[in-house]
Design an enzyme around this catalytic site. Sequence first.
Site, short mmCIF file in Angstrom:
data_model
loop_
_atom_site.label_atom_id
_atom_site.label_comp_id
_atom_site.label_asym_id
_atom_site.label_seq_id
_atom_site.Cartn_x
_atom_site.Cartn_y
_atom_site.Cartn_z
N PRO A 138 0.81 -1.23 0.00
CA PRO A 138 0.00 0.00 0.00
C PRO A 138 0.84 1.28 0.00
O PRO A 138 0.43 2.28 -0.57
CB PRO A 138 -0.82 -0.12 1.29
CG PRO A 138 -0.94 -1.60 1.51
CD PRO A 138 0.39 -2.17 1.05
N TYR A 139 2.04 1.24 0.62
CA TYR A 139 2.89 2.44 0.57
C TYR A 139 3.16 2.84 -0.88
O TYR A 139 2.93 3.98 -1.27
CB TYR A 139 4.21 2.16 1.30
CG TYR A 139 5.29 3.19 1.02
CD1 TYR A 139 5.14 4.51 1.47
CD2 TYR A 139 6.44 2.86 0.31
CE1 TYR A 139 6.12 5.46 1.20
CE2 TYR A 139 7.42 3.81 0.05
CZ TYR A 139 7.25 5.10 0.49
OH TYR A 139 8.21 6.05 0.22
N GLY A 140 3.64 1.87 -1.69
CA GLY A 140 3.92 2.16 -3.09
C GLY A 140 2.66 2.58 -3.84
O GLY A 140 2.69 3.45 -4.71
#
Length: 305
Positions: A138-140
Site C-alpha cells: 500500500p505504501y507504493g
Amino acid sequence: MRFVVTGAAGFIGSHLTEALLADGHDVHAVDCFTDYYDVAEKEANAAGFHVDRVDLADEPLVLTGIDGVYHLAGQPGARSFGEAFPLYVRRNVLATQKVFEACAEAGVRVVFASSSSVYGDAESYPTGEDARPRPLNPYGMTKLACEQLAYAYARSFGLDVITLRYFTVYGARQRPDMFFRRVVERLLDGDAFHVYGTGEQSRSFTYVGDVVAATRAAMERGVAGATYNVGGGSEASMTEAIALLEEISGRRLAVEHEPAVKGDMLRTNADISKLVHDTGWRPGTELRDGLAAMWSWAAAKVAAE
Ligand code: NAD
C-alpha cells in the site's frame, strides 16, 4: 530564494533544509512530527532551524512569496498493510492533494518525493521511468496515487510538478526502521541482526547528500511534468552491504534469518540517465564512503548518549 520544505524534520527533509539554508536561501520548514518513529529524533534532526508544526492533511500551505515547494512529507515504510493503511492514505494521498492544490493555485513549482516502491518487482533492470508501475504494498500504491494526482493537476490546472522516485536513501539520520540503520545499531550494541529473507535482496542504495543534490537540481533544471529516478548509480545486495559495514566498523554482525516480509521488493536498480541528461546531476558517493560516513555518525550518536 524562498522555499517550502515539507517533512523538514524527517531524515531527508532535514538534510535538504540545512543545505538550502547553508546556501543562503530562506526556508519555510513544515512538519507535524508524526509518531511513525521517535519524535525526539525528529526534534534532533530539526535542532538547527525553526519548523512550523502543520499537518498538511488538515491545513492548506500558504505560499505567498514562495519560489518553490519541496514536498517530502509523507508516511514512509513498506509495512503498510492492515491497520496502518489509513495512515498511508492520509499522510500520502490526502496531504499531497492539498499541497498540489495550493501549488497549482499559487503557480509555484513543486518537487514531489515519490519512491522506487512504485515499481514493485520491476519489469526490467536497470529500471527506467517508463517501466510499468506495479507496487507490491500500500505504501507504493499511495505514492503512485500521488503521482497520478500530479498528472491530473498538471493537465487540468497547469501544476508545475516534478516527481522524483527515490531509491533506498541512507546516511546520517536514516530512519530507525531502515536496513542500514538497524545494521549499524546492532554492530554497536552486539545484539543479533534479523535479516528478512535470504539477504540476497538488492538495492540501488543512494547517499542522502546525492539525494539532496538531485532534488535541488530537479527544482532548478528539471523539465516540468517529468518523473525522474534518483538512484545511487550502483546496486548491492543486503549481504554485500553488511560485509562492507563489518569491514568499516571492524566488528562482526550476529545474523539471524527471518521469513521474508510480505510486500518487500527483491531487487531495485535505477536507470538514472534521464535526470543526468536533463539536469547534469550525478551521484558522487560510493557506497563504501557513504557507509563510512553513516557509521561515524551512528558511533558518535551512541557515544553521546
Ligand atoms: P521521514 O519519515 O524521516 O520524514 C517524513 C516527515 O514527514 C516526517 O518527519 C513526518 O513527521 C512528516 N509528515 C508526515 N505526514 C505529515 C503531514 N500530514 N503533515 C506534515 N508533516 C508530515 O522519511 P524520509 O525517509 O526522510 O522520507 C522523506 C520522503 O521521501 C517521504 O515522502 C518518503 O516516502 C520518501 N522516500 C524516502 C525514501 C528513503 O529511502 N528514505 C525512499 C523513497 C521515498
